[in-house]
Write a protein that holds these residues in place. Structure first.
Motif, mmCIF file in Angstrom:
data_model
loop_
_atom_site.group_PDB
_atom_site.id
_atom_site.type_symbol
_atom_site.label_atom_id
_atom_site.label_comp_id
_atom_site.label_asym_id
_atom_site.label_seq_id
_atom_site.Cartn_x
_atom_site.Cartn_y
_atom_site.Cartn_z
ATOM 1 N N GLU A 337 19.515 -53.957 -18.248
ATOM 2 C CA GLU A 337 20.822 -54.610 -18.195
ATOM 3 C C GLU A 337 21.668 -54.083 -19.354
ATOM 4 N N ASN A 396 27.319 -56.270 -16.244
ATOM 5 C CA ASN A 396 27.980 -57.574 -16.091
ATOM 6 C C ASN A 396 29.473 -57.407 -15.804
ATOM 7 N N GLU A 428 26.437 -57.437 -11.816
ATOM 8 C CA GLU A 428 26.069 -58.836 -12.052
ATOM 9 C C GLU A 428 27.338 -59.672 -12.065
ATOM 10 N N ASP A 458 24.295 -63.695 -11.447
ATOM 11 C CA ASP A 458 23.802 -63.936 -12.809
ATOM 12 C C ASP A 458 23.834 -65.429 -13.117
ATOM 13 N N LYS A 479 19.444 -64.041 -10.438
ATOM 14 C CA LYS A 479 18.905 -64.092 -11.797
ATOM 15 C C LYS A 479 18.863 -65.541 -12.255
HETATM 16 MG MG MG Z 1 23.851 -60.570 -17.142
#
Ligand code: MG
Ligand code: C2E
Ligand code: MG
Length: 575
Positions: A337, A396, A428, A458, A479
């Motif tokens: 990530e 992200n 994400e 996320d 997630k």
């Molecule tokens: Mg994240």
């Protein structure tokens, strides 16, 4: 055993004790006048039989005379006294702590002494360690607070002023990283010496840990005295430190709080000094600041960060770190990530929580987010080009980015520019970003899917997504938010939530990732619940690109070694 033989054994044993200097023996008359002493007693106190004083009281510290008198009274009344601790005075006028006992013996008093100084020394050493910093030998935080407390207690009577200075070395970490920890330690020791040299004997210089020091200036007559001290401190620390013939320069930030103006208790004064220190750092470091009431500091920090933020992108102050993601049950490295950090020139490395909300408010998140995606995609492709195992890169995206009309085309552009195969990119998004306008989101998600890009939700579980929508979102991964993972073994509700998310995810054919895995127990639990992938400090925190690259290289070596066994390579050590 006959009585006689026991007597002679006892005699022999006592002689061994005295011969080996374990016990010293002294005889006095009933008034305490010394008649004779053995070698052991003389050796302990450094006398010869000629130089030995005439009376026991001359050998005893004044404050212990009363103890002797009581002991002699007991000896006269009962024939013996219980042993007690006291100090004896040596020939060189130093004192030695002993266990002392006495008994009546043929119209004389027989006294024995056992040297306790070794015991005492160990005790003192332990005491010292509890209140001092091992590296610099300065007082530690506990002792500092105690001294501050005493100073305050004293001043409530005499109305005196005291100042607390909290001092932090700017960019100490860089020095530690570039010169090594040994040089870092030596630097801290030199700082300690210099600090001690520029305050009065009655002041306290303490080390609170790492590169943080505190100074207590007692009984100052005006706040200006503290400013003068801060200036003097900066002056001595501004001079070069020499390591292996190399000059190293340090700058320092100092926060000052003053009793009784800023606060009247220990905790309050330290907190105010720390707030002032923050201000000094925000103002660019290398300066000192007084505490100013009214809690303006946080707002000020925001203000400074906000004004620094815009230029930060051009000044290349952002960096992307990568946190490994590993598959269960064999801890196979499957992804990473991308997590952004801001290397602020005076505040050091800032986590996203300090600036992403600001970037969101100001709209800069769009440019910043694009930069992170471009940078991370480039890096991922570069690793693949080096022949390292390709793996999924998660990036992200904030709601504002996702809602941009140009969102899809920007992603497409970055992929084209960096030449990264879309199947290695995973976006994400949080539940709330998608649920702002769910119908539009579904459309965008479909487009991403068509492009071959993966999508993850996320922090799943913290927002709200209707299960009906969830079914319609073309996503690949859920997630589980770290707040549920934190208590998965302790709180039955969290266990139930995690179990439900995993079951739900699998029913929808999704990969389930747990984030924030910190302990073996959590890992065991998640494995037993059938979680697919985990990410967390137990395996690794997020790593700079070069360090992550080492991990990839390590995995390549492990894979080469294990090809004959066909086993999966492992990430890190989780023993
Ligand atoms: Mg994240
Ligand atoms: P996130 O996407 O949920 O990222 C995971 C966060 O959990 C990261 O914090 C990571 O360092 C932290 N973490 C990982 N393992 C553990 C663990 O075992 N224990 C604990 N306590 N924490 C762990 P970080 O890097 O501070 O990022 C915080 C948040 O900032 C991210 O949460 C994400 O929402 C946001 N963020 C980070 N980079 C970007 C970015 O490039 N763009 C946007 N829009 N947001 C970003
Ligand atoms: Mg998360």
């Amino acid at each position: 055993m006959t009585f006689d033989s026991f007597e002679s054994r006892l005699d022999g044993a006592l002689r061994r004790f005295t011969d080996t200097n374990l016990i010293g023996v002294l005889f006095t008359d009933l008034a305490g006048k010394i008649i004779s002493a053995d070698e052991s007693f003389l050796g302990l106190l450094g006398y010869t039989s000629e130089s030995l004083p005439a009376t026991l009281s001359e050998l005893t510290s004044a404050e212990h005379h009363r103890l002797d008198e009581e002991a002699f009274e007991k000896v006269m009344a009962f024939g013996v006294c219980a042993p007690f601790e006291k100090d004896l005075i040596r020939h060189d006028r130093t004192t030695v702590s002993v266990l002392f006992g006495a008994a009546l013996h043929d119209e004389e008093i027989a006294c024995f002494v056992i040297d306790l100084s070794h015991n005492k020394q160990t005790q003192e050493k332990l005491n010292h360690l509890a209140y001092h910093d091992a590296l610099t030998d300065l007082p530690n935080q506990v002792l500092f607070k105690d001294r501050l407390k005493q100073a305050i207690a004293y001043s409530s009577r005499s109305d005196q002023m005291h100042a607390v200075l909290l001092l932090n070395l700017d960019r100490f970490k860089t020095i530690n990283d570039s010169l090594g920890y040994t040089a870092g330690d030596r630097l801290l020791q030199s700082v300690a010496q210099r600090l001690t040299s520029c305050v009065r004997e009655s002041d306290t210089v303490a080390r609170f840990g790492s590169d943080e020091f505190a100074i207590l200036l007692t009984q100052i007559s005006r706040p200006q005295d503290a400013a003068n001290a801060a200036r003097a401190i900066k002056e001595v620390l501004d001079q070069a430190f020499i390591f292996d013939e190399q000059e190293v320069f340090m700058s320092t930030s100092i926060g000052i709080s003053v009793y009784p103006h800023d606060d009247r208790d220990t905790a309050g004064l330290l907190k105010s000094a720390s707030t002032a220190l923050d201000r000094a750092k925000v103002a660019g470091g290398n300066n000192y600041q007084f505490y100013t009431a009214g809690g303006t500091t946080r707002a000020l920090k925001q203000l400074v960060l906000e004004s620094n933020l815009r230029g930060a992108l051009e000044r290349s102050e952002f960096v992307v770190h990568y946190q490994p993601q590993v598959a269960l049950p064999d801890f196979h490295l499957v992804g990473m990530e991308a997590l952004v950090r801001w290397r602020h020139p005076s505040l050091g490395m800032l986590p996203p929580s300090e600036f992403v909300p600001l970037a969101e408010d100001s709209g800069l998140i769009i440019a910043l987010g694009d930069w992170v995606m471009r940078n991370a995609c480039l890096q991922n492709k570069a690793w693949q080009d080096k022949g390292l195992a390709p793996m999924v890169l998660s990036v992200n995206f904030s709601a504002r980015q996702f809602q941009q009309p140009a969102f899809i085309s920007t992603v497409a552009e970055v992929l084209k520019e960096t030449n990264l195969d879309p199947r290695w990119l995973e976006l994400e998004l949080t539940e709330s970003s998608i649920m702002k306008e769910p119908e539009q989101a579904i459309e965008k998600l479909h487009e991403l899917k068509l492009m071959g890009i993966r999508v993850a939700i996320d922090d799943f579980g913290t927002g709200y997504s209707s299960l009906n929508y969830l079914k319609r979102f073309p996503i690949d991964t859920l997630k589980i938010d770290k707040t549920f993972v934190a208590d998965v073994c302790k709180d039955p509700h969290d266990t139930a939530i995690v179990r439900a998310i995993i079951t739900l995810g699998h029913a929808l054919d999704l990969t389930v990732i747990a984030e924030g895995v910190e302990t073996h127990e959590q890992l065991q639990y998640l494995t037993s619940l059938g979680c697919d992938v985990v990410q967390g400090f137990l395996f690794s925190k997020s790593l700079s690109a070069p360090v992550f690259e080492e991990l990839l290289c390590e995995q390549r070596r492990a894979a080469a070694l294990s090809t004959s066994h066909d086993t999966a390579p492992l990430v890190g050590e989780i023993a």
